[in-house]
Design a protein around this motif. Structure first.
Motif, PDB file in Angstrom:
ATOM      1  N   LEU A 333       0.916  -1.040   0.460  1.00 33.35           N
ATOM      2  CA  LEU A 333      -0.082  -0.340   0.139  1.00 33.35           C
ATOM      3  C   LEU A 333       0.939   1.462  -0.017  1.00 33.35           C
ATOM      4  N   LEU A 334       0.384   1.449  -1.168  1.00 26.61           N
ATOM      5  CA  LEU A 334       1.777   3.062  -1.870  1.00 26.61           C
ATOM      6  C   LEU A 334       0.585   4.549  -1.510  1.00 26.61           C
ATOM      7  N   VAL A 335       1.040   5.252   0.026  1.00 21.41           N
ATOM      8  CA  VAL A 335       0.349   6.377   0.093  1.00 21.41           C
ATOM      9  C   VAL A 335       1.565   7.468   0.840  1.00 21.41           C
ATOM     10  N   ASP A 336       0.830   8.628   1.176  1.00 17.80           N
ATOM     11  CA  ASP A 336       1.593   9.477   1.402  1.00 17.80           C
ATOM     12  C   ASP A 336       0.878   9.548   3.170  1.00 17.80           C
ATOM     13  N   SER A 337       1.977  10.299   3.686  1.00 18.80           N
ATOM     14  CA  SER A 337       0.849  10.938   5.028  1.00 18.80           C
ATOM     15  C   SER A 337      -0.382  10.890   5.103  1.00 18.80           C
ATOM     16  N   THR A 338      -0.735  11.803   4.595  1.00 12.42           N
ATOM     17  CA  THR A 338      -2.384  11.980   5.026  1.00 12.42           C
ATOM     18  C   THR A 338      -2.932  10.432   5.280  1.00 12.42           C
ATOM     19  N   LEU A 339      -2.532   9.614   4.312  1.00 14.91           N
ATOM     20  CA  LEU A 339      -3.163   8.212   4.116  1.00 14.91           C
ATOM     21  C   LEU A 339      -2.395   7.089   5.538  1.00 14.91           C
ATOM     22  N   GLN A 370       8.425   7.149 -10.242  1.00 11.95           N
ATOM     23  CA  GLN A 370       9.574   6.546  -9.541  1.00 11.95           C
ATOM     24  C   GLN A 370       9.066   6.228  -8.338  1.00 11.95           C
ATOM     25  N   ARG A 371       8.000   6.566  -7.524  1.00  8.87           N
ATOM     26  CA  ARG A 371       7.799   6.206  -6.543  1.00  8.87           C
ATOM     27  C   ARG A 371       6.984   4.330  -6.947  1.00  8.87           C
ATOM     28  N   ALA A 372       7.233   4.072  -7.887  1.00 12.34           N
ATOM     29  CA  ALA A 372       6.839   3.028  -8.211  1.00 12.34           C
ATOM     30  C   ALA A 372       7.610   2.173  -8.045  1.00 12.34           C
ATOM     31  N   ALA A 373       8.842   2.672  -8.594  1.00 15.95           N
ATOM     32  CA  ALA A 373      10.228   2.310  -9.432  1.00 15.95           C
ATOM     33  C   ALA A 373      10.806   2.694  -7.698  1.00 15.95           C
ATOM     34  N   GLU A 374      10.486   2.905  -6.532  1.00 16.87           N
ATOM     35  CA  GLU A 374      11.178   2.881  -5.524  1.00 16.87           C
ATOM     36  C   GLU A 374      10.526   2.197  -4.444  1.00 16.87           C
ATOM     37  N   ALA A 375       9.718   1.962  -4.824  1.00 12.15           N
ATOM     38  CA  ALA A 375       8.597   0.645  -4.179  1.00 12.15           C
ATOM     39  C   ALA A 375       9.165  -0.736  -4.647  1.00 12.15           C
ATOM     40  N   LEU A 376       9.075  -1.408  -5.514  1.00 14.34           N
ATOM     41  CA  LEU A 376       9.811  -2.501  -6.421  1.00 14.34           C
ATOM     42  C   LEU A 376      10.921  -2.635  -5.529  1.00 14.34           C
ATOM     43  N   THR A 377      12.343  -1.752  -4.697  1.00 13.60           N
ATOM     44  CA  THR A 377      13.273  -1.851  -4.302  1.00 13.60           C
ATOM     45  C   THR A 377      13.428  -1.491  -3.005  1.00 13.60           C
ATOM     46  N   SER A 378      12.227  -1.849  -2.666  1.00 13.02           N
ATOM     47  CA  SER A 378      12.262  -1.898  -1.275  1.00 13.02           C
ATOM     48  C   SER A 378      11.855  -2.703   0.037  1.00 13.02           C
ATOM     49  N   GLY A 379      11.469  -4.389  -0.956  1.00 12.81           N
ATOM     50  CA  GLY A 379      11.175  -5.654  -0.024  1.00 12.81           C
ATOM     51  C   GLY A 379      11.741  -6.426  -1.137  1.00 12.81           C
ATOM     52  N   PRO A 380      11.457  -7.222  -0.466  1.00 14.21           N
ATOM     53  CA  PRO A 380      11.952  -8.955  -1.315  1.00 14.21           C
ATOM     54  C   PRO A 380      10.668  -9.504  -2.874  1.00 14.21           C
ATOM     55  N   GLY A 381      11.427  -9.143  -3.971  1.00 18.49           N
ATOM     56  CA  GLY A 381      11.330  -9.702  -5.448  1.00 18.49           C
ATOM     57  C   GLY A 381       9.758 -10.903  -5.485  1.00 18.49           C
ATOM     58  N   THR A 382       9.375 -10.657  -6.596  1.00 18.93           N
ATOM     59  CA  THR A 382       8.090 -11.827  -6.881  1.00 18.93           C
ATOM     60  C   THR A 382       8.457 -11.927  -8.127  1.00 18.93           C
ATOM     61  N   PRO A 383       7.878 -13.338  -9.152  1.00 17.51           N
ATOM     62  CA  PRO A 383       8.352 -13.308 -10.211  1.00 17.51           C
ATOM     63  C   PRO A 383       7.914 -12.384 -11.078  1.00 17.51           C
ATOM     64  N   PHE A 384       6.112 -11.960 -10.598  1.00 16.38           N
ATOM     65  CA  PHE A 384       5.460 -11.632 -11.440  1.00 16.38           C
ATOM     66  C   PHE A 384       5.122  -9.818 -10.302  1.00 16.38           C
ATOM     67  N   VAL A 385       4.444  -8.610 -11.110  1.00 16.80           N
ATOM     68  CA  VAL A 385       4.549  -6.711 -10.426  1.00 16.80           C
ATOM     69  C   VAL A 385       2.743  -6.855 -11.053  1.00 16.80           C
ATOM     70  N   LEU A 386       2.238  -6.278 -10.296  1.00 12.51           N
ATOM     71  CA  LEU A 386       0.559  -5.905 -10.696  1.00 12.51           C
ATOM     72  C   LEU A 386       0.735  -4.626 -10.829  1.00 12.51           C
TER      73      LEU A 386
END
Length: 856
Positions: A333-339, A370-386
């Motif tokens: 769940l990718l959110v800003d500080s308001t959520l 940019q924030r989606a790219a950062e999120a993808l590198t923030s944890g373990p990877g999986t074979p697929f991305v949605l």
């Protein structure tokens, strides 16, 4: 005062007049030359009065009409030459001549027009009841296309005042006894092309089963007056046979039954569907399905971007994913500080129910890519991305269908699916809210994607492919579509799941003027060869496609050979040639204009062409012999000196000034085989906006957009966007000279008149080249609307034979059209009606997804 008659009616009759009078009035030849000679002392009017007053005509026609007997049945009406003679020779008023032209396509109609004219009514040769009967017979056009022991298929349409009474009632009689009936209300494209109107004139009438053997004489009639549409004979049971013959006969019977059932299937499926306008009910019928939890296996990282959206929308988006997540999956769940706290609460509730284990990432990055790219590198990877966002509620089958599609093809690197929207007027909660506004997308088409991000923003990727493509900044929320521009450069890498897997509560990105997307595409094209530029769309007809841009390939200093076959018809040829020459200064291409003269005889034709040839504006290539469109163009192509060939009908008129540069620039792209244009009728409505291929339908290739306003962009803008088309029409077709010769030109032996353009397109596609429709080259196609499509029975037979051969050659490989979403009915007007989804909800998850792909 007597009404004015045809100017030629008072001339002395010629030998031809006498012979024609016998044929037209008495339906036979004269008894002898002596009889003909004796009649030459009369004027045409006197001769007509005598013939129509004969006892023979009274017995054959007048008495039959007065007693309501149809003596003509399925006989063809007067020929065009007979009607032309009759309008000049018979003593008709101007109104009578107009009526003869309007009703003269059948013998009852011709006799009605003549006998009801004031010049003939004075003789009282037929009663008003008889006239009405003749009119009623002529008021219905129709034909029977198929007649067997199970089904009668054909068409029937009323005209005149009878047309307002609704669809024609068609009755079937066997040996004079009523068997079945049905309304002529099914869509028939070929009839619409020929006569105009809505095309709802077809009928398919099942016949009752019978146990008695032997032949049955069938007569198909239009009620209530019994106009015969067709006759035939059916055999309920084959003659008895024994041994091997009996076995072969039984096998043939089973095959025939299966063929018949297969032909009936589209109509049955169509009957189960709904109009596009009733999509809300369609969704309730077919898409209210339980969630599908796939077996644990390869997992998805689901990036749910909630930045800038509400707590409620984030809640429903996360809830739609919760029930379909498995242990290997990871929901971010990718959110800003308001959520931040709202997201933490959603994640905790989900963990408490044991359904998923969401991760909350609070970001300060404003750029979505940019924030989606950062999120993808923030944890373990999986074979697929949605990639998704909190404006999208996903179907409970979404991850299962995406996973199934990836499992079917290792070469598939990215996927998109169909979507719809929640009805803003329905105030209920999301799970039960009504659905509307479906976006039922075409298969992947990189040309179309470069103009419009039609794939949407809910996208599934193999992780390696997304990492290689990268998620760029400055895409304004279209970063996933931007990645597809690069991934889609590899043929077959992007697929389309033809299932509604996403429902939106609002637009994903606000880019109605295409500014954001233009920036993405310009960056992608920066290194393209040949170089291309991105411009705002400027449609010659005013068609609007929100969010779309135009990709323009530069016109080059090449020579283009335009080839125009003709035989006289200066009324068509002159506007065509004049428009080509008038627009020559607007194009960089050097023009070579070749006119194929097929035995022109009218002095005006040569008086027009010869000075143009002397001035060097055109080259005249004579052709003698039977008309063979394919052969004539092949011969001209051999003589042509241009790098690009443009095959053009003589009944076209150029509308867009830079048409030649546009067609040539597209044809010169190395991956392109054939380019077609947008064609308009003289009234500005569309005649051709590419083709639609409908699988195994008898007339499986049909023009897209026929009859709609030129300013209508079509479903999802397809009339106004350059896109892949199964084939394009030879009325205006561009192809590189080298490609045309390598393909062997048109098949003049098997497709001399019809189907040669489609066959060439299929051969180009078989070589890995694309066929594209280009609306930025727009022309009028003047004669086509009044002439219709294959008007005469002979022409219609030629057309059907060509379609059958095309289907035999190419149907298995190219029958299905990736641009024609599988949700749409294959039997009616394209994009008007929905059929049930091809997926069966009862199937296991790994068999349910149907992936429609097209090679980019």
């Amino acid at each position: 005062m007597s009404p004015p008659l045809a100017s030629g009616a008072n001339r002395l009759a010629s030998r031809n007049d006498v012979v024609q009078m016998y044929r037209f009035v008495l339906d036979r030849e004269p008894e002898s030359e002596v009889v003909v000679d004796k009649a030459l002392v009369f004027t045409r009017a006197e001769l007509a009065a005598g013939f129509f007053a004969t006892a023979e005509f009274a017995e054959r026609v007048v008495k039959a009409a007065d007693h309501g007997r149809d003596i003509w049945g399925v006989l063809p009406g007067p020929t065009a030459k007979q009607l032309d003679w009759a309008s000049k020779a018979l003593p008709l008023t101007a109104e009578g001549r107009a009526a003869l032209r309007a009703w003269g396509d059948s013998w009852p109609g011709a006799y009605f027009a003549i006998l009801s004219d004031s010049a003939f009514r004075s003789g009282e040769t037929v009663t008003q009841r008889g006239l009405q009967f003749l009119r009623s017979l002529a008021s219905v056009r129709g034909a029977v296309d198929r007649l067997d022991s199970a089904l009668v298929i054909g068409w029937a349409m009323a005209r005149g005042a009878e047309a307002s009474a609704g669809p024609v009632l068609v009755e079937v009689y066997g040996d004079g006894v009523f068997m079945a009936a049905g309304r002529a209300d099914r869509f028939r494209r070929n009839v619409q092309d020929q006569f105009g109107g809505d095309g709802l004139v077809g009928f398919e009438i099942p016949l009752p089963s019978r146990t008695d053997s032997g032949p049955t004489r069938i007569e198909v009639r239009a009620a209530p007056d019994g106009r015969v549409l067709g006759r035939g004979e059916i055999h309920v049971q084959p003659a008895p046979a024994t041994g091997l013959g009996a076995l072969k006969q039984e096998i043939a019977s089973v095959r025939a039954t299966l063929d018949r059932l297969e032909r009936m299937l589209p109509a049955v499926i169509s009957g189960m569907g709904r109009p596009l306008a009733d999509y809300g009910d369609y969704f309730e019928d077919h898409y209210r399905r339980p969630d599908v939890v796939r077996p644990d296996g390869e997992g998805f990282t689901v990036l749910l971007d909630g930045v800038g959206r509400s707590h409620q929308s984030l809640f429903w988006a996360a809830a739609s994913l919760e029930g379909q997540m498995t242990a290997p999956d990871r929901l971010v769940l990718l959110v800003d500080s308001t959520l931040e706290y709202a997201a933490a609460d959603i994640a905790a509730r989900s963990r408490g129910r044991g359904r998923s284990n969401p991760v909350v990432l609070v970001t300060r990055t404003a750029d979505p890519g940019q924030r989606a790219a950062e999120a993808l590198t923030s944890g373990p990877g999986t074979p697929f991305v949605l990639l998704t966002d909190s404006g999208a509620v996903l179907s409970g089958r979404a991850l299962a269908e995406f996973a199934s599609a990836f499992a079917r093809s290792d070469g598939l690197q990215a996927l998109y699916a169909d979507e719809d929207a929640f009805d803003p007027e329905d105030g209920r909660e999301r799970p039960v809210q009504r659905h509307c506004a479906p976006i039922l997308k075409a298969g992947f088409d990189r040309d179309m994607l470069q103009q419009l991000p039609y794939v949407g923003t809910v996208l599934a990727f193999r992780s390696g492919a997304l990492e290689a493509a990268g998620l760029q900044k400055d895409c304004g929320g279209l970063h996933g579509c931007d990645a597809l521009l690069r991934i889609g450069a590899t043929p077959g890498a992007v697929g389309h799941v033809a299932s509604v897997l996403c429902t939106r509560s609002g637009p994903a990105v606000n880019d109605a003027d295409g500014t954001i997307w233009a920036r993405c595409v310009a960056r992608d094209l920066a290194t393209s060869v040949p170089p291309a530029t991105v411009e705002p769309r400027d449609d010659a007809l005013g068609a609007v496609v929100p969010g779309a841009v135009r990709v323009r390939f530069p016109g080059e200093d090449v020579r283009v050979s335009v080839i125009v076959p003709t035989r006289d018809r200066l009324d068509l040829l002159k506007p065509c040639i004049d428009s080509i020459l008038a627009h020559r200064p607007a194009n960089r291409c050097a023009l070579e204009l070749i006119v194929i003269d097929h035995e022109s005889r009218e002095p005006g034709t040569r008086a027009y062409l010869d000075p143009l040839a002397a001035a060097g504006d055109i080259t005249i290539l004579p052709f003698n012999g039977a008309f063979n469109w394919a052969l004539m163009n092949n011969l001209a192509a051999d003589r042509a000196t241009g790098e690009v060939l443009v095959f053009l009908n003589n009944d076209t008129v150029v509308l867009t000034p830079d048409w030649l540069d546009e067609l040539a620039s597209q044809a010169l792209r190395p991956e392109v085989g054939v380019v077609g244009c947008r064609l308009l009728y003289a009234d500005g409505t569309i005649q051709h906006a590419g083709f639609i291929s409908r699988g195994h339908a008898p007339d499986f290739l049909i023009h897209d957009g026929v009859g709609v306003a030129g300013s209508d962009g079509g479903y999802l803008g397809r009339h106004a966007l350059l896109h892949a088309s199964p084939v394009v029409t030879g009325a205006c077709m561009a192809v590189r000279t080298g490609v045309f010769r390598a393909l062997g030109g048109f098949d003049a032996a098997n497709f001399p008149l019809e189907g040669n353009d489609a066959d060439l397109c299929y051969r180009a596609r078989a070589e890995g080249l694309s066929v594209i429709y280009d609306p930025y080259a727009t022309l009028y196609h003047l004669e086509s609307k009044t002439r219709g499509f294959s008007v005469s029975g002979e022409d219609r037979a030629t057309s059907l034979a060509a379609q059958a051969l095309l289907r035999q050659r190419w149907g298995e490989r190219f029958g299905e059209d990736a641009g024609f979403n599988p949700h749409f009915d294959r039997t009616g007007r394209p994009f008007d009606r929905l059929r049930p989804p091809l997926q069966d909800p009862a199937l296991p998850w790994d068999q349910a997804a149907r992936v429609a792909r097209t090679v980019s």
